[in-house]
Design an enzyme around this catalytic site. Structure first.
Site, PDB file in Angstrom:
ATOM      1  N   CYS A  45     -23.875   5.822 -13.958  1.00 44.16           N
ATOM      2  CA  CYS A  45     -22.754   6.714 -13.623  1.00 44.16           C
ATOM      3  C   CYS A  45     -23.086   8.135 -14.104  1.00 44.16           C
ATOM      4  CB  CYS A  45     -21.474   6.211 -14.300  1.00 44.16           C
ATOM      5  SG  CYS A  45     -20.124   7.392 -14.192  1.00 44.16           S
ATOM      6  N   GLU A  76       0.828  -1.208   0.000  1.00 46.75           N
ATOM      7  CA  GLU A  76       0.000   0.000   0.000  1.00 46.75           C
ATOM      8  C   GLU A  76       0.865   1.261   0.000  1.00 46.75           C
ATOM      9  OE1 GLU A  76      -3.325   0.475  -0.218  1.00 46.75           O
ATOM     10  OE2 GLU A  76      -3.459  -1.650  -0.648  1.00 46.75           O
ATOM     11  N   CYS A 112     -11.601   3.000 -15.052  1.00 43.75           N
ATOM     12  CA  CYS A 112     -11.935   4.407 -14.800  1.00 43.75           C
ATOM     13  C   CYS A 112     -10.641   5.196 -14.633  1.00 43.75           C
ATOM     14  CB  CYS A 112     -12.818   4.523 -13.557  1.00 43.75           C
ATOM     15  SG  CYS A 112     -13.588   6.141 -13.419  1.00 43.75           S
ATOM     16  N   CYS A 131     -17.341  -0.781 -18.266  1.00 46.57           N
ATOM     17  CA  CYS A 131     -17.462  -0.525 -16.824  1.00 46.57           C
ATOM     18  C   CYS A 131     -18.786  -1.056 -16.264  1.00 46.57           C
ATOM     19  CB  CYS A 131     -17.364   0.971 -16.579  1.00 46.57           C
ATOM     20  SG  CYS A 131     -17.550   1.398 -14.843  1.00 46.57           S
ATOM     21  N   CYS A 166     -15.414   3.466 -20.378  1.00 50.33           N
ATOM     22  CA  CYS A 166     -16.768   3.387 -19.804  1.00 50.33           C
ATOM     23  C   CYS A 166     -17.568   2.218 -20.375  1.00 50.33           C
ATOM     24  CB  CYS A 166     -17.509   4.692 -20.023  1.00 50.33           C
ATOM     25  SG  CYS A 166     -16.678   6.084 -19.230  1.00 50.33           S
TER      26      CYS A 166
END
Ligand code: SF4
Length: 359
Positions: free
Chosen positions: A210, A35, A194, A204, A201
């Site tokens: 959206c 991370e 994204c 997606c 898109c």
């Protein structure tokens, strides 16, 4: 389960990423490391660094016992060295306060150096299967677009709105796997579909409702950071040659590039010859002025004027905080990005510079 969560989980199982080296482990240390490395760096760059770092420091005690210089050297090339310093500090705290065992409460994790709310949540999810909302840069982008949230996500008011949406969108229930797949789905969607520019898109799972897609505003959301003109500073970096070696100086632990190895830096108006006589007890012969190099920090812009010089006296090379080193070896040290660029530039520069007579 929230509408968005079910769709994301289905999508992740079929189209998400499943073979990243930090997937499949529940070791909080390894997850934490991934991370932190991924915070400002692309996955492809992180993978070899992550694997090498774990080979050298397989657990928190080994990291806490390492010399900071070794840790920074392993970080060399990843940039943003404060991340490595914080890792080390946090490892020392975990050994001191938690007997080397990574804490299991989000509040405690979040108190460790370099760990914010989203990173702490990601560790809670992937290590312990906890129900926690994340909001890293990619997820901010997805939620800004999906929910149509205007305003720069760095602003507190906008960020609060996004956190609220992140909490509301979490899957219900206590299934650890479900929370892990959902969180991975958000990360994967932000990284692969994204994307910042030209989001895909049509592939997606969130396309049907959206806001940014419906309103054709994907290029306007999230709102860009307001432009501010940063103050400018200028400085001189000295590339001092002693035969084939160059001089690096260790920066103080605090301040810009704290604890890193750097080329000697002097003020623009300072006399280089007088400075070298005073600080290095040597006279120098100017060889070449490299073109200025610009470097942008978050709060100012630095214009560096690199000067190549050869020392012309015998000097004591064993001074604390200073090393004379072959340029190729210097590239393995923990050095800031502009220093790396300059050393590479020097190495590739005209042979006539390199072959000038030496002391
Ligand atoms: S539809 Fe497009 S803009 Fe909306 S979340 Fe999906 S990829 Fe992003």
């Amino acid at each position: 389960m929230s509408n968005i969560a079910a769709r994301l989980i289905n999508w992740q199982e079929q189209h998400g990423r499943h073979h990243l080296p930090w997937q499949g482990t529940h070791d909080p240390y390894a997850i934490w490391l991934s991370e932190i490395m991924l915070q400002q760096t692309q996955v492809g760059t992180v993978i070899p660094y992550y694997q090498r770092f774990l080979r050298y420091f397989p657990d928190i005690p080994s990291l806490s016992q390492a010399p900071l210089d070794d840790i920074l050297s392993l970080w060399s090339g990843l940039g943003y060295y404060s991340r490595a310093r914080h890792l080390y500090q946090a490892a020392c705290i975990i050994v001191r306060d938690y007997h080397g065992t990574f804490p299991k409460e989000r509040e405690l994790i979040q108190q460790l150096p370099g760990i914010g709310r989203s990173t702490a949540a990601a560790i809670m999810v992937f290590a312990y299967g906890h129900r926690s909302a994340i909001l890293d840069g990619n997820v901010k982008r997805v939620f800004s677009r999906y929910f149509g949230i205007d305003g720069y996500p760095g602003k507190k008011k906008v960020q609060d709105q996004l956190w609220l949406k992140a909490e509301e969108s979490l899957p219900n229930g206590n299934s650890k796997k479900c929370h892990q797949v959902y969180t991975q789905a958000l990360m994967d969607l932000g990284a692969t579909i994204c994307t910042r520019h030209r989001p895909q898109c049509h592939d997606c799972p969130l396309r049907s409702d959206c806001v940014a897609f419906k309103e054709k505003r994907t290029d306007q959301l999230p709102t860009a950071k307001p432009r501010v003109s940063l103050p400018k500073k200028e400085t001189i970096f000295l590339i001092l040659l002693k035969q084939k070696k160059i001089l690096l100086e260790k920066r103080p632990d605090t301040g810009i590039w704290g604890g890193l190895w750097c080329l000697p830096e002097i003020h623009l108006e300072e006399d280089i010859g007088a400075y070298c006589t005073q600080h290095f007890k040597t006279e120098v012969r100017p060889l070449f002025n490299f073109p200025p190099l610009n470097h942008t920090f978050t709060h100012f812009k630095l214009r560096i004027h690199p000067r190549l010089l050869r020392i012309t006296s015998q000097i004591d090379t064993q001074q604390e905080g200073k090393i004379w080193i072959e340029p190729d070896e210097a590239l393995d040290k923990a050095i800031p990005t502009p220093v790396r660029k300059l050393i590479k530039q020097y190495v590739h520069s005209d042979n006539s510079i390199n072959n000038t007579e030496s002391v």
